[in-house]
Each structure stands twice: as C-alpha cells, then as structure tokens.
Scaffold this motif. Sequence first.
Motif, PDB file in Angstrom:
ATOM      1  N   ALA A  50     141.103 -19.931 106.684  1.00  0.00           N
ATOM      2  CA  ALA A  50     141.250 -18.467 106.125  1.00  0.00           C
ATOM      3  C   ALA A  50     140.640 -17.590 106.668  1.00  0.00           C
ATOM      4  O   ALA A  50     140.923 -16.325 106.736  1.00  0.00           O
ATOM      5  CB  ALA A  50     140.668 -18.758 104.561  1.00  0.00           C
ATOM      6  N   VAL A  51     139.339 -17.904 107.473  1.00  0.00           N
ATOM      7  CA  VAL A  51     138.600 -16.946 107.871  1.00  0.00           C
ATOM      8  C   VAL A  51     139.423 -16.392 109.438  1.00  0.00           C
ATOM      9  O   VAL A  51     139.490 -15.242 109.813  1.00  0.00           O
ATOM     10  CB  VAL A  51     137.287 -17.492 108.520  1.00  0.00           C
ATOM     11  N   MET A  52     139.590 -17.580 110.081  1.00  0.00           N
ATOM     12  CA  MET A  52     140.050 -17.292 111.560  1.00  0.00           C
ATOM     13  C   MET A  52     141.519 -17.067 111.675  1.00  0.00           C
ATOM     14  O   MET A  52     141.909 -16.614 112.558  1.00  0.00           O
ATOM     15  CB  MET A  52     139.957 -18.625 112.292  1.00  0.00           C
ATOM     16  N   THR A  53     142.618 -17.395 110.636  1.00  0.00           N
ATOM     17  CA  THR A  53     143.882 -16.979 110.669  1.00  0.00           C
ATOM     18  C   THR A  53     144.078 -15.620 110.183  1.00  0.00           C
ATOM     19  O   THR A  53     143.526 -15.006 109.355  1.00  0.00           O
ATOM     20  CB  THR A  53     144.806 -17.924 109.680  1.00  0.00           C
ATOM     21  N   GLU A  54     145.007 -15.112 111.120  1.00  0.00           N
ATOM     22  CA  GLU A  54     145.247 -13.474 110.794  1.00  0.00           C
ATOM     23  C   GLU A  54     146.362 -13.372 109.824  1.00  0.00           C
ATOM     24  O   GLU A  54     147.249 -14.314 109.525  1.00  0.00           O
ATOM     25  CB  GLU A  54     145.722 -12.901 112.195  1.00  0.00           C
ATOM     26  N   VAL A  55     146.353 -12.392 108.730  1.00  0.00           N
ATOM     27  CA  VAL A  55     147.456 -12.088 107.997  1.00  0.00           C
ATOM     28  C   VAL A  55     148.577 -11.980 108.953  1.00  0.00           C
ATOM     29  O   VAL A  55     148.884 -11.145 109.920  1.00  0.00           O
ATOM     30  CB  VAL A  55     147.125 -10.603 107.431  1.00  0.00           C
ATOM     31  N   SER A  70     140.799  -1.831 112.917  1.00  0.00           N
ATOM     32  CA  SER A  70     139.383  -1.501 112.987  1.00  0.00           C
ATOM     33  C   SER A  70     139.395  -1.529 114.519  1.00  0.00           C
ATOM     34  O   SER A  70     139.932  -1.845 115.351  1.00  0.00           O
ATOM     35  CB  SER A  70     138.611  -2.301 112.385  1.00  0.00           C
ATOM     36  N   GLN A  71     137.959  -1.169 114.905  1.00  0.00           N
ATOM     37  CA  GLN A  71     137.461  -1.459 116.527  1.00  0.00           C
ATOM     38  C   GLN A  71     137.380  -2.712 116.794  1.00  0.00           C
ATOM     39  O   GLN A  71     137.336  -3.022 118.007  1.00  0.00           O
ATOM     40  CB  GLN A  71     136.426  -0.530 116.642  1.00  0.00           C
ATOM     41  N   ALA A  72     137.456  -3.613 115.849  1.00  0.00           N
ATOM     42  CA  ALA A  72     137.488  -5.063 116.102  1.00  0.00           C
ATOM     43  C   ALA A  72     138.942  -5.405 116.477  1.00  0.00           C
ATOM     44  O   ALA A  72     139.592  -5.666 115.495  1.00  0.00           O
ATOM     45  CB  ALA A  72     136.841  -5.944 115.158  1.00  0.00           C
ATOM     46  N   LEU A  73     139.349  -5.681 117.783  1.00  0.00           N
ATOM     47  CA  LEU A  73     140.682  -5.970 118.128  1.00  0.00           C
ATOM     48  C   LEU A  73     141.040  -7.365 118.119  1.00  0.00           C
ATOM     49  O   LEU A  73     142.093  -7.684 118.233  1.00  0.00           O
ATOM     50  CB  LEU A  73     140.785  -5.444 119.661  1.00  0.00           C
ATOM     51  N   THR A  74     140.123  -8.395 118.022  1.00  0.00           N
ATOM     52  CA  THR A  74     140.572  -9.722 117.894  1.00  0.00           C
ATOM     53  C   THR A  74     139.589 -10.001 116.673  1.00  0.00           C
ATOM     54  O   THR A  74     138.624  -9.528 116.142  1.00  0.00           O
ATOM     55  CB  THR A  74     140.385 -10.590 118.987  1.00  0.00           C
ATOM     56  N   ARG A  75     139.970 -11.365 116.040  1.00  0.00           N
ATOM     57  CA  ARG A  75     139.061 -12.159 114.959  1.00  0.00           C
ATOM     58  C   ARG A  75     137.715 -12.379 115.828  1.00  0.00           C
ATOM     59  O   ARG A  75     136.829 -12.351 114.977  1.00  0.00           O
ATOM     60  CB  ARG A  75     140.018 -13.467 114.553  1.00  0.00           C
ATOM     61  N   GLU A  76     137.939 -13.077 116.893  1.00  0.00           N
ATOM     62  CA  GLU A  76     136.464 -13.175 117.335  1.00  0.00           C
ATOM     63  C   GLU A  76     135.676 -12.046 117.587  1.00  0.00           C
ATOM     64  O   GLU A  76     134.391 -12.035 117.266  1.00  0.00           O
ATOM     65  CB  GLU A  76     136.831 -14.057 118.898  1.00  0.00           C
ATOM     66  N   TYR A  78     135.842  -9.295 115.789  1.00  0.00           N
ATOM     67  CA  TYR A  78     135.442  -8.919 114.378  1.00  0.00           C
ATOM     68  C   TYR A  78     134.263  -9.911 113.850  1.00  0.00           C
ATOM     69  O   TYR A  78     133.401  -9.296 113.181  1.00  0.00           O
ATOM     70  CB  TYR A  78     136.799  -9.420 113.624  1.00  0.00           C
ATOM     71  N   LEU A  79     134.107 -11.279 114.119  1.00  0.00           N
ATOM     72  CA  LEU A  79     133.212 -11.814 113.689  1.00  0.00           C
ATOM     73  C   LEU A  79     131.957 -11.744 114.583  1.00  0.00           C
ATOM     74  O   LEU A  79     130.778 -12.176 113.933  1.00  0.00           O
ATOM     75  CB  LEU A  79     133.622 -13.515 113.574  1.00  0.00           C
ATOM     76  N   ARG A  80     132.009 -11.767 115.804  1.00  0.00           N
ATOM     77  CA  ARG A  80     130.732 -11.482 116.570  1.00  0.00           C
ATOM     78  C   ARG A  80     130.154 -10.095 116.363  1.00  0.00           C
ATOM     79  O   ARG A  80     128.831  -9.980 116.517  1.00  0.00           O
ATOM     80  CB  ARG A  80     131.245 -11.689 117.820  1.00  0.00           C
ATOM     81  N   TYR A  81     130.877  -9.006 116.193  1.00  0.00           N
ATOM     82  CA  TYR A  81     130.372  -7.866 116.072  1.00  0.00           C
ATOM     83  C   TYR A  81     130.874  -7.143 115.001  1.00  0.00           C
ATOM     84  O   TYR A  81     131.829  -6.140 114.675  1.00  0.00           O
ATOM     85  CB  TYR A  81     130.793  -7.203 117.314  1.00  0.00           C
ATOM     86  N   PRO A  82     129.932  -7.338 113.794  1.00  0.00           N
ATOM     87  CA  PRO A  82     130.540  -6.582 112.387  1.00  0.00           C
ATOM     88  C   PRO A  82     130.533  -5.173 112.187  1.00  0.00           C
ATOM     89  O   PRO A  82     131.427  -4.756 111.762  1.00  0.00           O
ATOM     90  CB  PRO A  82     129.308  -7.353 111.456  1.00  0.00           C
ATOM     91  N   GLU A  83     130.004  -4.621 113.043  1.00  0.00           N
ATOM     92  CA  GLU A  83     129.910  -3.203 112.863  1.00  0.00           C
ATOM     93  C   GLU A  83     131.366  -2.540 113.672  1.00  0.00           C
ATOM     94  O   GLU A  83     131.826  -1.513 113.341  1.00  0.00           O
ATOM     95  CB  GLU A  83     128.711  -2.483 113.846  1.00  0.00           C
ATOM     96  N   ARG A  84     132.084  -3.168 114.441  1.00  0.00           N
ATOM     97  CA  ARG A  84     133.217  -2.606 114.787  1.00  0.00           C
ATOM     98  C   ARG A  84     134.318  -3.080 113.856  1.00  0.00           C
ATOM     99  O   ARG A  84     135.354  -2.314 113.976  1.00  0.00           O
ATOM    100  CB  ARG A  84     133.787  -3.683 116.144  1.00  0.00           C
ATOM    101  N   ARG A 177     134.573 -13.992 101.702  1.00  0.00           N
ATOM    102  CA  ARG A 177     134.463 -15.178 102.419  1.00  0.00           C
ATOM    103  C   ARG A 177     134.671 -16.502 101.661  1.00  0.00           C
ATOM    104  O   ARG A 177     134.108 -16.652 100.405  1.00  0.00           O
ATOM    105  CB  ARG A 177     132.583 -15.179 102.671  1.00  0.00           C
ATOM    106  N   PRO A 178     135.501 -17.306 102.295  1.00  0.00           N
ATOM    107  CA  PRO A 178     135.907 -18.474 101.467  1.00  0.00           C
ATOM    108  C   PRO A 178     134.811 -19.624 101.088  1.00  0.00           C
ATOM    109  O   PRO A 178     133.815 -19.715 102.070  1.00  0.00           O
ATOM    110  CB  PRO A 178     136.992 -19.047 102.303  1.00  0.00           C
ATOM    111  N   GLY A 179     134.911 -20.240 100.241  1.00  0.00           N
ATOM    112  CA  GLY A 179     133.955 -21.443 100.072  1.00  0.00           C
ATOM    113  C   GLY A 179     134.658 -22.717  99.937  1.00  0.00           C
ATOM    114  O   GLY A 179     136.189 -22.607 100.042  1.00  0.00           O
ATOM    115  N   LEU A 180     134.046 -23.627  99.223  1.00  0.00           N
ATOM    116  CA  LEU A 180     134.797 -24.991  98.957  1.00  0.00           C
ATOM    117  C   LEU A 180     135.651 -25.110  97.966  1.00  0.00           C
ATOM    118  O   LEU A 180     136.092 -26.092  97.703  1.00  0.00           O
ATOM    119  CB  LEU A 180     133.609 -26.269  99.279  1.00  0.00           C
TER     120      LEU A 180
END
Length: 248
Positions: A50-55, A70-76, A78-84, A177-180
């Motif tokens: 759910a986190v890594m797959t794009e809509v 957003s300025q985060a152009l990839t999922r990686e 997006y996850l590494r640089y929240p401010e983007r 954020r998904p959980g179990l």
Amino acid sequence: MKKVELDANTDFDVMRKSTPARLGVGRAGSRYTTAAMLSLRADHARAVDAVMTEVARDWPRRNGLLEVHSQALTREDYLRYPERGRRLTDADAKRFTHLKPRGKSATPTVLICVGDGLSSAAIERNAAPLLRALTKMLASRYRLLKPIFIRNARVRIEDHLGEILRPDIVCMIVGERPGLVTAESLSAYVIYRPTLKSIEPDRTVISSIHRGGIPIVDAARKVAALIDDAIRFKSSGAALAEKTSPPA
C-alpha cells in the motif's frame, strides 16, 4: 471499587471477538503457530504494498479529478524526503493560478482534494465514494472548486494549495499509514484558510475511515459537519476545538 468476577474463558472470547487485535493466536513452543505467522506476514506485505504502490494512472481521470504532482517525483523520493511532498511542482503551481476563483462571492469556497499519502489501497478502495458523498452534501451551500488529485502528497501540501487558490476551506482526503489491521484507511484533514504559514494545530482530522472503522456515509456526515463549524467559527484545529467545546 466494586470487584468484578471474570469467567476467564467466556470473557476472553468476548474480548477477542470485539477487536481486530491478534489475541489468543496460540503458539508452538516459544513461537507463533504457522497459521498465525503466515497471517501476520501477509498483512505486513499488504501494508508495504500500500505504501510503495502508486495509485493507478487512470484513477484520477475515471473519478473526474484534475491530477497534479508534488515535488516528490517518485515514491522513493516521497518517502526519503517528506518536505518534497508538501509543495506542488512549479509547473502545477502555475497551472493553479488560472483556477483561482475570480471575483468575490458571498458563498464560502471549499476545495476538496485527494492525496495518495501513505496508502494507494485506501485511495483506490474508499476515496471516490467519500468524495462523492461529501460533494453531494456540500454542493447546495458552498461554492465547490474543481476537485483535484495530488500524487505523492503529504498533508501539508494543502497549505500550498491554500496559498495559491485562497479558498475558505481545504479538505484533504488522504491515505493513512497502513497497519497490520488494514491498509485501506483514510483520513480527512480540514483547515480554514490555509497558507504557507499554517501549522499542524490549525488542522482538524477525522481518521480511520474504512469498512472496519468509520463507514463512508458516517464519515462524510462528520466531515461535512466539521466544515460547517469551521466556516461558522472561521477557524479549524485547536482554535475551533476551543470555540466549540462545552464550558468547564
């Protein structure tokens, strides 16, 4: 304090059936049973997906949403640089200058947007029906701006949207954020007249919107009532809570 007598077997079964938590799953020696371990790993895999797959690329168009990024152009990214994930790309920010409502209106303006956030599964499962229900409830009394979908979005991107479009309300439907227990839960963040100077206490959130939490119809009513209060009291977040809380 009154002493409560417990029937260990009966009361434990009642408690276990009342919660999605993993209770009484059994063990094999010092380890989980094979069935319990496989179930745990499957739920964890769904959360990661759910986190890594794009809509899906066509999801915004199928649901009548204008897509921006957003300025985060990839999922990686997006996850590494929240401010983007908290700002639109320069190109999309310029596009929005043409969508800004023209002229003054006595009717409050509301922007409902959808951000993928941390769960594509939540968006694809629940965002469209929540958006439709909200739109139906609000359309008769507010001026609704064209709804948008923001890819790789963090919640605070609504501040950037508010800075550009200047609506009275921004309501952002976003994947939690998904959980179990579930990977399909949404939140709705409502903020009154956001700008880039807005802070977290300015927001009010209704969370756990999914089939095992707050049902879509009930969530839409809660969000619509929240928007009504925010416009009535010209505030949201902590300031709105202070104005609407009963006297001590």
